[in-house]
Every structure is written in structure tokens, then in C-alpha cells.
Design a protein around this motif. Structure first.
Motif, mmCIF file in Angstrom:
data_model
loop_
_atom_site.group_PDB
_atom_site.id
_atom_site.type_symbol
_atom_site.label_atom_id
_atom_site.label_comp_id
_atom_site.label_asym_id
_atom_site.label_seq_id
_atom_site.Cartn_x
_atom_site.Cartn_y
_atom_site.Cartn_z
ATOM 1 N N ALA A 17 -29.510 1.048 30.358
ATOM 2 C CA ALA A 17 -30.318 0.897 31.563
ATOM 3 C C ALA A 17 -29.742 1.715 32.711
ATOM 4 O O ALA A 17 -30.301 1.739 33.803
ATOM 5 C CB ALA A 17 -30.416 -0.577 31.955
ATOM 6 N N ARG A 67 -32.234 8.638 33.721
ATOM 7 C CA ARG A 67 -33.201 7.812 34.453
ATOM 8 C C ARG A 67 -33.419 8.386 35.845
ATOM 9 O O ARG A 67 -34.501 8.279 36.431
ATOM 10 C CB ARG A 67 -32.729 6.368 34.543
ATOM 11 C CG ARG A 67 -32.708 5.636 33.210
ATOM 12 C CD ARG A 67 -32.531 4.139 33.410
ATOM 13 N NE ARG A 67 -33.810 3.477 33.589
ATOM 14 C CZ ARG A 67 -33.973 2.227 33.996
ATOM 15 N NH1 ARG A 67 -32.925 1.501 34.305
ATOM 16 N NH2 ARG A 67 -35.166 1.700 34.124
ATOM 17 N N GLU A 87 -37.384 8.242 30.812
ATOM 18 C CA GLU A 87 -37.272 6.831 30.456
ATOM 19 C C GLU A 87 -37.444 6.656 28.952
ATOM 20 O O GLU A 87 -38.074 7.466 28.297
ATOM 21 C CB GLU A 87 -38.322 6.000 31.197
ATOM 22 C CG GLU A 87 -38.097 5.920 32.690
ATOM 23 C CD GLU A 87 -36.997 4.951 33.068
ATOM 24 O OE1 GLU A 87 -36.456 4.280 32.168
ATOM 25 O OE2 GLU A 87 -36.659 4.871 34.262
ATOM 26 N N LEU A 123 -32.969 -4.862 25.326
ATOM 27 C CA LEU A 123 -33.247 -5.801 26.414
ATOM 28 C C LEU A 123 -32.055 -6.727 26.614
ATOM 29 O O LEU A 123 -31.246 -6.922 25.720
ATOM 30 C CB LEU A 123 -34.487 -6.637 26.076
ATOM 31 C CG LEU A 123 -35.795 -5.874 25.972
ATOM 32 C CD1 LEU A 123 -36.903 -6.800 25.499
ATOM 33 C CD2 LEU A 123 -36.165 -5.266 27.317
ATOM 34 N N THR A 175 -38.525 -10.373 34.539
ATOM 35 C CA THR A 175 -38.457 -9.593 35.779
ATOM 36 C C THR A 175 -37.146 -8.830 35.862
ATOM 37 O O THR A 175 -37.121 -7.629 36.168
ATOM 38 C CB THR A 175 -38.562 -10.521 37.008
ATOM 39 O OG1 THR A 175 -39.699 -11.346 36.863
ATOM 40 C CG2 THR A 175 -38.661 -9.733 38.284
ATOM 41 N N ASN A 189 -35.237 -7.866 33.504
ATOM 42 C CA ASN A 189 -35.201 -6.790 32.522
ATOM 43 C C ASN A 189 -36.032 -5.587 32.959
ATOM 44 O O ASN A 189 -35.622 -4.448 32.783
ATOM 45 C CB ASN A 189 -35.713 -7.289 31.170
ATOM 46 C CG ASN A 189 -34.597 -7.838 30.300
ATOM 47 O OD1 ASN A 189 -33.897 -7.110 29.622
ATOM 48 N ND2 ASN A 189 -34.415 -9.144 30.353
ATOM 49 N N ILE A 190 -37.195 -5.858 33.517
ATOM 50 C CA ILE A 190 -38.066 -4.761 33.920
ATOM 51 C C ILE A 190 -37.388 -3.899 34.976
ATOM 52 O O ILE A 190 -37.483 -2.681 34.983
ATOM 53 C CB ILE A 190 -39.419 -5.287 34.447
ATOM 54 C CG1 ILE A 190 -40.204 -5.911 33.295
ATOM 55 C CG2 ILE A 190 -40.228 -4.174 35.094
ATOM 56 C CD1 ILE A 190 -41.537 -6.496 33.714
ATOM 57 N N PHE A 191 -36.656 -4.536 35.869
ATOM 58 C CA PHE A 191 -36.049 -3.771 36.953
ATOM 59 C C PHE A 191 -34.553 -3.547 36.767
ATOM 60 O O PHE A 191 -33.862 -3.214 37.727
ATOM 61 C CB PHE A 191 -36.321 -4.454 38.287
ATOM 62 C CG PHE A 191 -37.780 -4.480 38.632
ATOM 63 C CD1 PHE A 191 -38.468 -5.677 38.707
ATOM 64 C CD2 PHE A 191 -38.469 -3.304 38.824
ATOM 65 C CE1 PHE A 191 -39.822 -5.707 38.986
ATOM 66 C CE2 PHE A 191 -39.827 -3.314 39.116
ATOM 67 C CZ PHE A 191 -40.502 -4.513 39.195
ATOM 68 N N GLU A 237 -33.226 -2.350 40.688
ATOM 69 C CA GLU A 237 -33.643 -3.551 41.412
ATOM 70 C C GLU A 237 -33.998 -3.279 42.854
ATOM 71 O O GLU A 237 -34.609 -4.116 43.518
ATOM 72 C CB GLU A 237 -32.539 -4.625 41.361
ATOM 73 C CG GLU A 237 -32.375 -5.274 40.003
ATOM 74 C CD GLU A 237 -31.363 -4.548 39.151
ATOM 75 O OE1 GLU A 237 -30.843 -3.518 39.611
ATOM 76 O OE2 GLU A 237 -31.100 -5.002 38.031
ATOM 77 N N ALA A 265 -43.454 -7.121 39.052
ATOM 78 C CA ALA A 265 -43.382 -7.297 37.593
ATOM 79 C C ALA A 265 -44.707 -7.801 37.046
ATOM 80 O O ALA A 265 -45.209 -7.327 36.029
ATOM 81 C CB ALA A 265 -42.255 -8.264 37.242
ATOM 82 N N ARG A 272 -40.412 -1.867 31.421
ATOM 83 C CA ARG A 272 -39.220 -1.355 32.097
ATOM 84 C C ARG A 272 -39.266 0.159 32.172
ATOM 85 O O ARG A 272 -38.908 0.765 33.184
ATOM 86 C CB ARG A 272 -37.955 -1.796 31.371
ATOM 87 C CG ARG A 272 -36.704 -1.290 32.059
ATOM 88 C CD ARG A 272 -35.449 -1.809 31.413
ATOM 89 N NE ARG A 272 -35.110 -1.078 30.217
ATOM 90 C CZ ARG A 272 -34.240 -1.491 29.303
ATOM 91 N NH1 ARG A 272 -33.644 -2.652 29.446
ATOM 92 N NH2 ARG A 272 -33.976 -0.772 28.252
ATOM 93 N N SER A 275 -41.995 1.453 34.758
ATOM 94 C CA SER A 275 -42.074 0.754 36.046
ATOM 95 C C SER A 275 -42.090 1.684 37.249
ATOM 96 O O SER A 275 -42.644 1.353 38.286
ATOM 97 C CB SER A 275 -40.929 -0.240 36.181
ATOM 98 O OG SER A 275 -39.697 0.399 35.932
#
Lengths: 317, 248
Positions: A202, B78, B83, B91, B98, B100-102, B106, B128, B161, B164
Motif C-alpha cells: 500500500a 502509487r 495502482e 488487504l 474504509t 483498507n480503501i484509503f 488517508e 468510501a 482501493r 479511489s
């Protein structure tokens, strides 16, 4: 009834709190001295000193790491502070030097762990020995005193009848909780602890997160060491011995899993209350000192079993 | 002459004695979905992990719009808008949808995080929710922990994710592998939507039928080498299979 029981088991903080209350009640019955204000004040002081470190130890354990050096770092920070005071340095400066010592030890831990990929158990164990050794070297194995009278205010002073230590510790808890729950750093701590590969993908800087966490843990040990010396009005080379295990036990009892990714500050708070009260109880009902260690060991195992059971229930079908 | 948006030139990667990739070139043209196919261990995932920053190539260069890219970590990738939806989804099971998506973004500004910044959880939750709705794949409770979701729902979170913040390039590594057959066509529709929204897609897949449905071109890897890239309109599935297994 089954639903209530399952909520009870699943809310680790609630179940812990309940056990804690039961423990207090039993103790009160066995020895009413437990509930006296004087006793609670005494307990609250050691509780505060543990709590300051436990807040950051929580971060470290959520990261799936460990820090065994905090007891020795407490001693080293306190000793350096004490030496500064007896050599005539001002109180504020001595405090800063003491805390900086702890922070430096934390930085060294983090650096060795991340830069050379050495397991935190090994690095912090080495630091446990090295820092304790340094305490004896620079303090020459002797207690260090006397300190200016005003230095004792932090450790002994009260405000509105409650020890200043308690206020410091609770402020630290509030700040710690804010960082863990509300900042990107706290989020990253949970992510890295849960699965560091995921965190890396990430884009999180796993090394930086770990470095900061060990540094801050050292900082907290430094603060606690300085406050301990203020409270004792002497710097003993044996200070802080065994603290790391009590603090780790408190954090784990508070629901933070040694496998990483889980844990709250509230849980840690209750865990430290638990350990502090436990120590106090065993003294009050005059349990043999050696039995005390057995009791702590048993409780730690119980807490871990409970955590394992809870984790197993959480696995997806 | 239309210039490619992404170029990978002379990419080689070895893990010790194992040569996973050998001098591979890849071009990603504007407005296209590029299918990437090959047998197991052909090097597809390795090549994409190099593009998304997870691996550093032993040699070779990456260019975006003609400029050389220095991608040394997933952070770097990124940052420039590359992505990835990973094959294993990558994950954080212990966090909610939420989070995880960001994860890593954040601050909600599209850029990657600095640490010690305060999060606006409420705004994150709203955003999200909107992202999940727009995907039109599954309904999700965005406060649930990801470990409690089904395979299909987890797939949705992984896709959410990745898209996004309107990426330039989206790498999808076997996105339909764990999906129910009924959901597969929806993901393929989604990929077509991405193409319309000018997101470049590199789609790794095993099922050639899917590839031929959505890809403009298909690139074939075999034992770490680029065997060739063909327009899907100019080659048949049988010929692609032959190229994959090396029969000619």
C-alpha cells in the motif's frame, strides 16, 4: 443468555473490566486496607509509571514486535538524570538529558531492528543487558543522591489530593490514544502489525513506522525513569528491574495480541490497572513473594488463551 | 505515430540463479486495455510487481510519457498513479473496509501520506460509500472488518482501493479468480468503464475468453520472455494458446 455471554466474551475490555472489579471487591473483603485512600495513592503512583511506558509498548506489540529493554532504559535514564543533578545541572536540564537518554536507546533499538533486520526480541534483549551494564558503569554501582528538594515535586507532589504522576500518565494516555486511533501513524501501526506485506504494497514505510515506535517507547521509558527518580529521591542501579515483563503482561492482558494488528489504549489502561492492583493485592493479603510471580504467570497465560479463543472465533468461515 | 504512455524497456529480473524475466519490453498505449497472458511462472506477476514497485528489476528501465521513472517502492509507484489489484488482494484483514480503501492515502487528497496527520474518519466513510456504490459490484458495510467479508466482497474492496484516486494505470492481476461466475461479467464491464474513463489497464488473466472480451491487445510471456504482442482483433484464441505453451 447465550447472546449476552458472547458479547461479554467478545468485548475484551468489558470482560477485563468486570474481572478487575471482581478482583477489587474480593480484595476489599479480604483486607479492607485495600480501599483506603492512602493505599490507593500508593498504587496509583506505580500504576502511573507503568502506564506511561505501557501506552507505547502497546504500539510496539500491535506492530508485532517486542521491547524487552524498557526496565533497563528506565534505570539508565534515571541514573543519567540523577548524575546530572548531583553534578549541579539545573532540574529542567537534567530532566531533558534523562529523557533524551531513553529516547536515544529507543532510537538505537529501532535502528538496529530495521536497518539490519534483526528480530526485536534479540535487539531489545541485548539492550536490556547493555543498558543495565551502563547503569552500573556510570553510577559505579552506587545509589545516587541527594537531589534538590524541588525535584521531588513531580514524583511526590499532589494536585487536588491526587498525585501529579497520575495526571501526567493520564495525559499521556489521552495523547497516545489520539495518535493510535486518529492519526495516519496509528493506522499504519495497525496495518503493519496485521500484515507487513500488505502495508508495504500500500506504500507504507514499514521501517519508518517501526523506527518511530521504538524511539517513542524509549522516550516513554526515559520519562518514566526520570519520574521514578523524582519519586524515590535517589537513583538506584537496580531500578526498573523486571518492569518490561510486567508491562508486557499488562498490555497483553489488556487485549493486545502478541501476533500483532489488534489492541487498544483503553485495554492497555485496564491491563495496567489490573497488574498494579494485583501486585498490591498480593502484598495486602500477604501472599508469599514467590507465589506472586506464579500468579502473574498464570494470569498472563489465561489472558493469552482468551485472546487465542477470540481470534479463532474471528476467522472467516 | 502514437506514443505509448508506459514503456518498460529491457526488463530483466533474476532471483539468485533463477531468471524470472529476460529482456522484456512492454508498451501501454493510450486508451487501451492490455491483456497479459502466459502459463504459470511465465513471469506475468513478476513483471507487474516491478511496474508497481514491489520488486526492483535487475536491469531495464521504465518510462511514463517519455520520462524515466524511478520506482523503488510501492510508494513511488502509487505516487505517479500506478495502482494494483493484487492476485492475493493484499488487504489488511484486521482493519475495516474504509481503512483498507484509503490505506496509505488517508489524507484523502490523492497524494500519499505523511505520518502523524489527523484522519477525518467521517469524510473517509462517506467517500468510501460513494466509491463502493459507483463500482456497482456488491453492497458492502464499509465499517465491517475485511476478515469478515466474502471473497467477492474482498475483491471489491481491493478494486476500490486501487481506483479511489483516479489512477493513470491500473494493474489487475487475475481479478476474477475468486469470483462467482455471475460476478465475473460485472468486473469485465467495470474494466470497459475504466477504459472509457481513460484509466489504462493491464489485465493479467488465465481465461482467454475474458481477455478477448476486454483487451485491445494481448501480450504473451513464456518463461520470462516476451513472445509478442498482438491486437486481439488480429489473432485467434487458439494461436494465443499455442504461443503460451510454445507449440508452433
Amino acid at each position: 443468555m447465550k447472546k449476552l455471554w458472547s458479547w461479554f466474551l467478545n468485548s475484551q475490555e468489558m470482560s477485563l473490566l468486570l474481572v478487575f472489579i471482581i478482583l477489587c471487591v474480593i480484595t476489599g473483603i479480604l483486607n479492607p486496607v485495600f480501599f483506603t485512600f492512602r493505599n490507593l495513592i500508593v498504587v496509583s503512583r506505580s500504576f502511573s509509571l507503568f502506564l506511561i511506558i505501557a501506552v507505547l509498548m502497546n504500539f510496539v506489540i500491535i506492530l508485532r514486535e517486542i521491547d524487552l529493554s524498557v526496565g533497563s532504559v528506565v534505570a539508565l535514564s534515571g541514573t543519567v538524570c540523577g548524575l546530572s543533578l548531583v553534578s549541579g545541572l539545573s532540574i529542567p536540564l537534567s530532566i531533558i538529558i534523562g529523557i533524551s537518554t531513553g529516547t536515544l536507546m529507543g532510537f538505537i533499538n529501532g535502528f538496529l531492528i530495521t536497518r539490519f533486520s534483526i528480530h526485536s526480541f534479540v535487539v531489545t534483549l541485548a539492550m536490556l543487558y547493555a543498558a543495565r551494564g551502563a547503569v552500573y558503569v556510570i553510577g559505579m554501582g552506587r545509589p545516587i543522591y541527594p537531589f534538590p528538594k524541588s525535584f521531588a515535586i513531580l514524583g511526590e507532589g499532589k494536585f487536588l489530593g491526587i498525585p501529579i504522576l497520575v495526571f501526567i500518565a493520564l495525559a499521556w494516555v489521552i495523547v497516545g490514544n489520539f495518535f493510535l486511533a486518529k492519526t495516519t501513524y496509528g493506522r499504519a501501526v495497525y496495518a503493519v502489525g496485521g500484515n507487513s506485506e500488505t502495508a508495504t504494497r500500500a506504500g507504507l514505510n514499514v521501517k519508518k513506522i517501526k523506527q518511530w515506535s521504538f524511539l517513542l517507547n524509549g522516550l516513554s521509558a526515559g520519562i518514566s525513569g526520570v519520574l521514578l527518580v523524582s519519586r524515590l529521591s535517589v537513583a538506584q542501579p537496580s531500578m526498573g528491574t523486571g518492569w518490561e515483563l510486567q508491562i508486557i503482561a499488562a498490555v497483553v492482558i489488556g487485549g493486545t495480541s502478541l501476533l500483532g494488528g489488534e489492541g487498544t489504549i483503553l485495554g492497555t489502561l485496564i491491563g495496567v490497572m489490573f497488574i498494579s492492583i494485583l501486585n498490591n493485592i498480593m502484598i495486602l493479603i500477604r501472599i508469599n513473594v514467590y507465589w506472586q510471580n506464579i500468579v502473574v504467570g498464570l494470569i498472563l497465560i489465561l489472558a493469552t488463551i482468551l485472546d487465542t479463543v477470540r481470534r479463532r472465533k474471528q476467522l472467516p468461515e | 505515430m502514437i506514443k505509448p504512455i508506459i514503456e518498460m524497456r529491457g526488463i530483466s529480473k533474476n532471483f539468485g540463479a533463477i531468471q524470472a524475466l529476460e529482456n522484456v519490453d512492454l508498451e501501454l498505449m493510450p486508451h487501451e486495455v492490455l491483456g497479459l497472458v502466459g502459463d504459470n511462472a511465465a513471469g506475468k506477476t513478476t513483471l507487474m510487481k516491478i511496474l508497481c514497485g514491489r520488486y526492483i528489476p535487475s536491469s531495464g528501465r521504465i518510462y511514463m510519457e517519455g520520462k524515466k521513472l524511478d520506482i523503488f517502492s510501492p510508494f513511488d509507484a502509487r505516487k505517479v498513479g500506478i495502482e494494483t489489484v493484487y492476485q492475493d488482494l493484499a488487504l489488511a484483514d484486521n482493519l475495516d473496509v474504509t481503512a483498507n480503501i484509503f490505506l496509505g492515502k488517508e489524507s484523502l487528497r490523492g497524494g500519499l501520506n505523511q505520518y502523524f496527520k489527523v484522519m477525518d474518519v467521517k469524510r473517509m466513510r462517506e467517500k468510501a460509500r460513494r466509491i463502493i456504490e459507483k463500482l456497482e459490484l456488491e453492497e458492502l458495510d464499509i465499517t465491517r472488518k475485511v476478515r469478515n467479508l466474502s471473497g467477492g466482497q474482498r475483491q471489491v474492496v481491493a478494486i476500490a482501493r486501487a481506483i479511489s484516486f483516479n489512477p493513470k494505470v491500473l494493474i489487475m492481476d487475475e481479478p476474477t479468480a475468486s469470483l462467482a461466475i455471475s460476478k465475473v461479467s460485472r468486473v469485465l464491464e467495470l474494466v470497459k468503464r475504466f477504459r472509457k474513463e481513460n484509466i489504462l489497464v493491464i489485465y493479467i488473466g488465465h481465461r482467454l475468453q475474458e481477455i478477448f472480451q476486454i483487451a485491445d491487445r494481448v501480450m504473451i510471456l513464456r518463461r520470462g520472455k516476451n513472445i509478442g504482442t498482438y491486437k486481439t482483433s488480429e489473432i485467434s484464441m487458439d494461436e494465443v494458446i499455442k504461443l503460451i505453451i510454445g507449440e508452433h
